[in-house]
Design a protein around this motif. Structure first.
Motif, PDB file in Angstrom:
ATOM      1  N   GLU A  33      44.933  47.130  42.390  1.00 37.88           N
ATOM      2  CA  GLU A  33      45.836  47.729  41.488  1.00 37.88           C
ATOM      3  C   GLU A  33      47.181  48.344  42.345  1.00 37.88           C
ATOM      4  N   LYS A  34      46.819  49.145  43.428  1.00 38.37           N
ATOM      5  CA  LYS A  34      47.739  49.533  44.405  1.00 38.37           C
ATOM      6  C   LYS A  34      48.476  48.443  45.193  1.00 38.37           C
ATOM      7  N   ALA A  35      48.074  47.180  45.088  1.00 36.13           N
ATOM      8  CA  ALA A  35      48.608  46.196  46.349  1.00 36.13           C
ATOM      9  C   ALA A  35      49.649  45.220  45.252  1.00 36.13           C
TER      10      ALA A  35
ATOM     11  N   GLU B   7      45.312  44.874  49.512  1.00 39.85           N
ATOM     12  CA  GLU B   7      44.544  43.574  49.062  1.00 39.85           C
ATOM     13  C   GLU B   7      43.360  43.450  49.975  1.00 39.85           C
ATOM     14  N   THR B   8      43.714  43.369  51.272  1.00 38.21           N
ATOM     15  CA  THR B   8      42.361  43.217  52.500  1.00 38.21           C
ATOM     16  C   THR B   8      41.553  44.355  51.878  1.00 38.21           C
ATOM     17  N   LYS B   9      41.880  45.799  51.941  1.00 38.65           N
ATOM     18  CA  LYS B   9      40.860  46.826  51.471  1.00 38.65           C
ATOM     19  C   LYS B   9      39.943  46.663  50.291  1.00 38.65           C
ATOM     20  N   GLY B  10      40.763  45.891  49.498  1.00 36.44           N
ATOM     21  CA  GLY B  10      39.929  45.548  48.108  1.00 36.44           C
ATOM     22  C   GLY B  10      39.047  44.272  48.395  1.00 36.44           C
ATOM     23  N   TYR B  11      39.681  43.354  49.156  1.00 35.24           N
ATOM     24  CA  TYR B  11      38.541  42.389  49.311  1.00 35.24           C
ATOM     25  C   TYR B  11      37.407  42.780  50.384  1.00 35.24           C
ATOM     26  N   VAL B  12      37.512  43.619  51.282  1.00 32.26           N
ATOM     27  CA  VAL B  12      36.383  44.176  51.911  1.00 32.26           C
ATOM     28  C   VAL B  12      35.335  44.810  51.150  1.00 32.26           C
ATOM     29  N   ALA B  13      36.003  45.538  50.146  1.00 26.94           N
ATOM     30  CA  ALA B  13      34.934  46.420  49.256  1.00 26.94           C
ATOM     31  C   ALA B  13      34.280  45.493  48.240  1.00 26.94           C
ATOM     32  N   TYR B  14      34.877  44.382  47.934  1.00 31.51           N
ATOM     33  CA  TYR B  14      34.409  43.256  47.041  1.00 31.51           C
ATOM     34  C   TYR B  14      33.352  42.383  47.902  1.00 31.51           C
ATOM     35  N   GLY B  15      33.476  42.374  49.281  1.00 26.83           N
ATOM     36  CA  GLY B  15      32.594  41.559  50.096  1.00 26.83           C
ATOM     37  C   GLY B  15      31.532  42.571  50.212  1.00 26.83           C
TER      38      GLY B  15
ATOM     39  N   SER C 271      47.103  35.160  45.850  1.00 24.78           N
ATOM     40  CA  SER C 271      45.650  35.450  45.897  1.00 24.78           C
ATOM     41  C   SER C 271      45.139  36.566  45.009  1.00 24.78           C
ATOM     42  N   LEU C 272      45.907  37.495  44.782  1.00 26.44           N
ATOM     43  CA  LEU C 272      45.562  38.858  44.308  1.00 26.44           C
ATOM     44  C   LEU C 272      44.761  38.703  42.799  1.00 26.44           C
ATOM     45  N   ASN C 273      45.261  37.807  41.663  1.00 26.36           N
ATOM     46  CA  ASN C 273      44.728  37.579  40.664  1.00 26.36           C
ATOM     47  C   ASN C 273      43.373  36.859  40.701  1.00 26.36           C
ATOM     48  N   ASN C 274      43.392  35.877  41.706  1.00 25.61           N
ATOM     49  CA  ASN C 274      41.856  35.446  41.948  1.00 25.61           C
ATOM     50  C   ASN C 274      41.000  36.195  42.321  1.00 25.61           C
ATOM     51  N   ARG C 275      41.352  37.204  43.208  1.00 23.19           N
ATOM     52  CA  ARG C 275      40.432  38.061  43.715  1.00 23.19           C
ATOM     53  C   ARG C 275      39.971  39.240  42.500  1.00 23.19           C
ATOM     54  N   LYS C 276      41.004  39.740  41.763  1.00 23.95           N
ATOM     55  CA  LYS C 276      40.746  40.093  40.705  1.00 23.95           C
ATOM     56  C   LYS C 276      39.311  39.533  39.764  1.00 23.95           C
ATOM     57  N   ALA C 277      39.866  38.222  39.344  1.00 21.79           N
ATOM     58  CA  ALA C 277      38.870  37.451  38.588  1.00 21.79           C
ATOM     59  C   ALA C 277      37.385  37.568  39.346  1.00 21.79           C
ATOM     60  N   SER C 278      37.351  37.612  40.616  1.00 21.12           N
ATOM     61  CA  SER C 278      35.889  37.338  41.318  1.00 21.12           C
ATOM     62  C   SER C 278      35.404  38.656  41.079  1.00 21.12           C
ATOM     63  N   VAL C 279      36.068  39.789  40.742  1.00 21.89           N
ATOM     64  CA  VAL C 279      35.517  40.967  41.093  1.00 21.89           C
ATOM     65  C   VAL C 279      35.077  41.023  39.390  1.00 21.89           C
ATOM     66  N   TYR C 280      35.968  40.759  38.555  1.00 23.61           N
ATOM     67  CA  TYR C 280      35.523  40.812  36.876  1.00 23.61           C
ATOM     68  C   TYR C 280      34.238  39.991  36.607  1.00 23.61           C
ATOM     69  N   ARG C 281      34.079  38.834  37.437  1.00 18.09           N
ATOM     70  CA  ARG C 281      32.885  37.915  37.260  1.00 18.09           C
ATOM     71  C   ARG C 281      31.724  38.526  37.540  1.00 18.09           C
ATOM     72  N   GLU C 282      31.692  39.249  38.896  1.00 19.97           N
ATOM     73  CA  GLU C 282      30.488  40.073  39.409  1.00 19.97           C
ATOM     74  C   GLU C 282      30.252  41.112  38.391  1.00 19.97           C
TER      75      GLU C 282
ATOM     76  N   PHE D 219      32.806  47.258  43.700  1.00 27.84           N
ATOM     77  CA  PHE D 219      33.741  46.464  42.853  1.00 27.84           C
ATOM     78  C   PHE D 219      34.568  47.173  42.283  1.00 27.84           C
ATOM     79  N   LEU D 220      34.428  48.325  41.746  1.00 30.96           N
ATOM     80  CA  LEU D 220      35.376  49.343  41.100  1.00 30.96           C
ATOM     81  C   LEU D 220      36.349  49.789  42.167  1.00 30.96           C
ATOM     82  N   LYS D 221      36.002  50.158  43.490  1.00 29.54           N
ATOM     83  CA  LYS D 221      36.811  50.608  44.373  1.00 29.54           C
ATOM     84  C   LYS D 221      37.680  49.525  44.738  1.00 29.54           C
ATOM     85  N   ALA D 222      37.135  48.167  44.786  1.00 30.28           N
ATOM     86  CA  ALA D 222      37.954  46.806  45.089  1.00 30.28           C
ATOM     87  C   ALA D 222      39.071  46.866  44.066  1.00 30.28           C
ATOM     88  N   LEU D 223      38.888  47.076  42.779  1.00 33.92           N
ATOM     89  CA  LEU D 223      39.889  46.973  41.668  1.00 33.92           C
ATOM     90  C   LEU D 223      40.693  48.022  41.884  1.00 33.92           C
TER      91      LEU D 223
END
Length: 745
Positions: free
Chosen positions: A160-162, A126-134, A167-178, A152-156
């Motif tokens: 998926e592996k986390a 989840e942290t790896k995904g959030y860094v990729a999102y940022g 907080s996971l769904n909130n972070r997924k939603a942020s990537v979807y919106r971007e 963003f695709l790397k973050a998703l």
């Protein structure tokens, strides 16, 4: 009718809304006050570190950027001490996002690099995904949308592996919106619809009003774009329904919405929707939502929303025949647009064009030309910005050429219009001038008679005066010639005298300056020679001193190993022989003595190895430091060494100096700073080497080094000077010390 230009604001407004939603705390957390939740946990605790991001974001979006950065730095210092890098990676990427919003390029690039460094030290997906999102978030704001999509695709993929978390769904939603925003910009409607629906599904599951609002806005905007490309009425009705759902969500959960300006976003979108795509019977709704956007935008300080709303009201006023009201709305919109720190040229472009048209309709050609020129200047700015931002895409080449042609046509039309307006103005001025000329002609005819009589009398007087003046001038000319001849003789004498004195003085000054210059050059050469001799002597002494130290260390190591080592080995052999001959009563004492001798032999080997490490001669610097770090590491001390781009081509004498420097710095950190974690980095660049030693010890005041007489730091500086390098020390009390050494290849 006004040119409908305010609808272009809908996408930038939606994009900003998505950014804030993707980077803010949830509505539930806002209602519980991030500050209260932050202060609830103990400083340095992992719970407080994870809450720091949300608290810092809340401070940032409430215009307390300095306090947000200070809190992030305070908790980053704690996070760096944790064995798991996920806390430091999480806080560094939030700091990078905040620095990007502040346009601090150097700071957000450094924070991004550190976030990736610590992300590599954790297995938390989840942290790896959030860094990729940022990182993707920053790339998108830097107009590098293709790179942003990859991150963003790397973050998703990491999400998926986390394992599932709060907080996971909130972070997924942020990537979807971007992704939704980027694909909307690219007109990829199928992908835009995919990620809009995924974001909406998460928002409906969580029942978070802020996420619901953003998802409804995204869906409404997506269907509005679909309608523009297909003219399918079903799409425009869906867009209206989703915008209305966003309005209802805001009104129902007003107290839990962290960003009050979101209401003006959706109000502007609805007003434009009803104005452009619905019958005239919906004009009341246009008026209602435009006034709502204007009031809310002014109340929340979003002047670009207020400007857009005034533009819509201006168009309505003009449709109703109220041209003066339309002009007042446009002037208000122009004033509102001046409040923005980041000026939006598109707003002013449309305002200038419509003001020019209104003033032209009023025959106020001066103002019409003024705003037409402003329009041309702003259009050039918009064209240049688009050309810079989209120049990397091949498909934009056609659009750019079309805009160039449009700019040329617009300039030509503007020049023709300006010329036509000037001709009309000149024609009206000529007619007024003709009327004035007719009235003045009569007066001129009467005055001409009076002037002719006066002129005749004047001519007679002038004739008499000219005769008198001619005789006087003749006498004055004779006197003047005599004076000129006399002055010329005097001036010739003085000029010759001054020229002679000046030439002599110049020659004397030239000789003096040449002599002074020669003396100064000799003095400089002498000083340079003296400095070179002193420097060579200093380097020679330093070389002899270091060679002497290493030779003495080698001699002591050999003496200890060959002399004292052999003596201890012989003593152990004698005790072993004595053990068989002694009684059982003396057996325990002999065994203890042999064990102590083994300890002494190990200690002797360790001391000899520190004095002259054999590994350095056999295997080089990298293996020696790896072995040294493994010996220094203990349950209370974590020492880590990293070699970056090292090609193992450093000369042996320089390897020995680097080993001694690192050994002295680690000993200082353990002995004086009580460090628990030490990180050593050896980096090879194209032209130099870099040594970085960082610890989390007690730190110290670097000013005392200038007055202290520490033998350790004296030895370090001597070795760095021998390497022709530089030493930089940064230390903070109770935080730690960072020492960086650079020396050329």
């Amino acid at each position: 009718m006004l040119i409908n230009f305010f609808s272009f604001l809908r996408f930038p407004i939606l994009f900003l809304c998505l950014v804030l939603a993707g980077h803010s705390a949830s509505a539930q957390e806002v209602s519980n006050s991030p500050e209260q939740l932050y202060k609830k946990y103990k400083p340095g605790s992992t719970q407080r570190m994870m809450m720091t991001g949300k608290y810092a974001q809340a401070l940032f979006f409430n215009k307390q950027q300095d306090k947000a950065i200070a809190i992030l730095n305070e908790n980053i210092a704690y996070a760096k001490k944790e064995p798991d890098g996920k806390y430091a990676a999480y806080l560094y990427i939030i700091a990078a996002i905040n620095y990007r919003l502040m346009d601090n390029v150097k700071a957000y690039e450094n924070a991004s690099r550190l976030a990736q460094f610590y992300e590599a030290k954790t297995k938390d997906q989840e942290t790896k995904g959030y860094v990729a999102y940022g990182i993707g978030w920053i790339r998108a704001r830097n107009n590098k949308e293709a790179e942003a999509v990859r991150h963003f695709l790397k973050a998703l993929s990491s999400y998926e592996k986390a394992p599932n978390s709060e907080s996971l769904n909130n972070r997924k939603a942020s990537v979807y919106r971007e992704l939704n925003s980027i694909y909307a910009d690219w007109n990829e409607y199928q992908l835009q619809e995919k990620y809009s629906k995924l974001s909406l599904e998460i928002a409906l599951q969580q029942k978070d009003p802020m996420n619901l609002f953003d998802s409804y806005m995204a869906m409404g905007y997506m269907y509005e774009k679909r309608y523009e490309s297909t003219d399918n009425k079903a799409f425009i009705n869906l867009a209206e329904s989703y915008y209305l759902k966003a309005i209802e969500t805001y009104k129902t959960n007003k107290a839990r919405m962290p960003i009050p300006s979101t209401l003006s976003f959706v109000a502007i979108n609805l007003a434009n929707l009803y104005l452009n795509y619905f019958p005239e019977s919906y004009r009341d709704k246009v008026l209602y939502y435009a006034n709502l956007a204007k009031t809310q935008g002014t109340a929340t300080g979003n002047h670009d929303h207020a400007a857009s709303a005034n533009g819509i009201l201006a168009e309505l006023a003009l449709q109703n025949g109220h041209q003066e009201d339309a002009k007042n709305y446009l002037m208000t919109a122009l004033a509102e647009s001046e409040y923005n720190n980041i000026e939006d040229p598109q707003v002013k472009l449309s305002i200038f064009e419509n003001l020019s048209q209104l003033f032209q309709n009023e025959n106020n050609f001066k103002e019409a030309i003024f705003y037409q020129k402003k329009y041309i200047e702003t259009f050039k700015q918009v064209y240049d910005q688009k050309n810079t931002a989209l120049g990397k895409r091949l498909e934009i080449q056609y659009e750019r050429e079309k805009q160039k042609q449009q700019l040329l046509r617009l300039q030509l039309a503007s020049e023709k219009q300006e010329q036509r307006l000037k001709e009309m103005g000149w024609h009206s001025l000529q007619q007024a001038q003709k009327l004035e000329n007719l009235e003045l002609t009569k007066e001129n005819q009467f005055r001409k008679l009076e002037l002719t009589e006066i002129e005749n009398s004047k001519k007679a007087q002038e004739l008499r005066l000219s005769q008198l003046e001619s005789s006087n001038r003749k006498r004055e000319v004779d006197l003047y010639k005599a004076r000129v001849d006399y002055k010329e003789k005097i001036n010739t004498f003085y000029i010759g005298l001054i020229a002679s004195v000046s030439l002599l003085l110049i020659l004397l000054l030239y000789a003096y300056f040449q002599r002074t210059k020669g003396i100064k050059q000799k003095e400089k050469l002498h000083l340079l020679e003296m400095d070179k001799v002193i420097q060579d002597s200093k380097i020679s002494n330093l070389t002899l001193m270091l060679e002497g130290q290493e030779q003495e260390r080698g001699r002591i190591a050999r003496d200890l190993h060959d002399g004292l080592g052999s003596l201890l080995s012989g003593t152990k052999m004698n005790l072993f022989l004595l053990k068989d001959k002694s009684s059982d009563h003396h057996q325990p004492q002999i065994e203890r003595s042999m064990a102590q001798i083994d300890i002494a032999v190990d200690e002797l080997r360790r001391v000899a190895h520190n004095l002259m490490p054999d590994l350095l001669l056999k295997y080089g610097l990298q293996e020696t430091l790896m072995e040294y770090v493994s010996r220094m590491t203990s349950p209370k001390l974590d020492v880590d060494v990293q070699f970056l781009h090292y090609s193992n081509q450093l000369p042996l004498e320089s390897q020995l100096l680097v080993y001694r420097i690192v050994q002295e710095l680690v000993n200082n950190a353990v002995k004086h700073a009580a460090a628990e974690q030490i990180i050593i980095q050896f980096i090879e660049n194209e032209s130099d080497y870099v040594i970085i030693v960082e610890d989390d010890g007690e730190g110290f005041d670097t000013k005392i080094l200038n007055h202290a007489h520490s033998a350790g730091f004296h030895n370090i500086r001597s070795r760095v000077e021998f390497l022709k390098g530089s030493l930089q020390i940064e230390s903070q009390i109770h935080i730690g010390t960072n020492i960086e050494i650079k020396f050329p290849k």
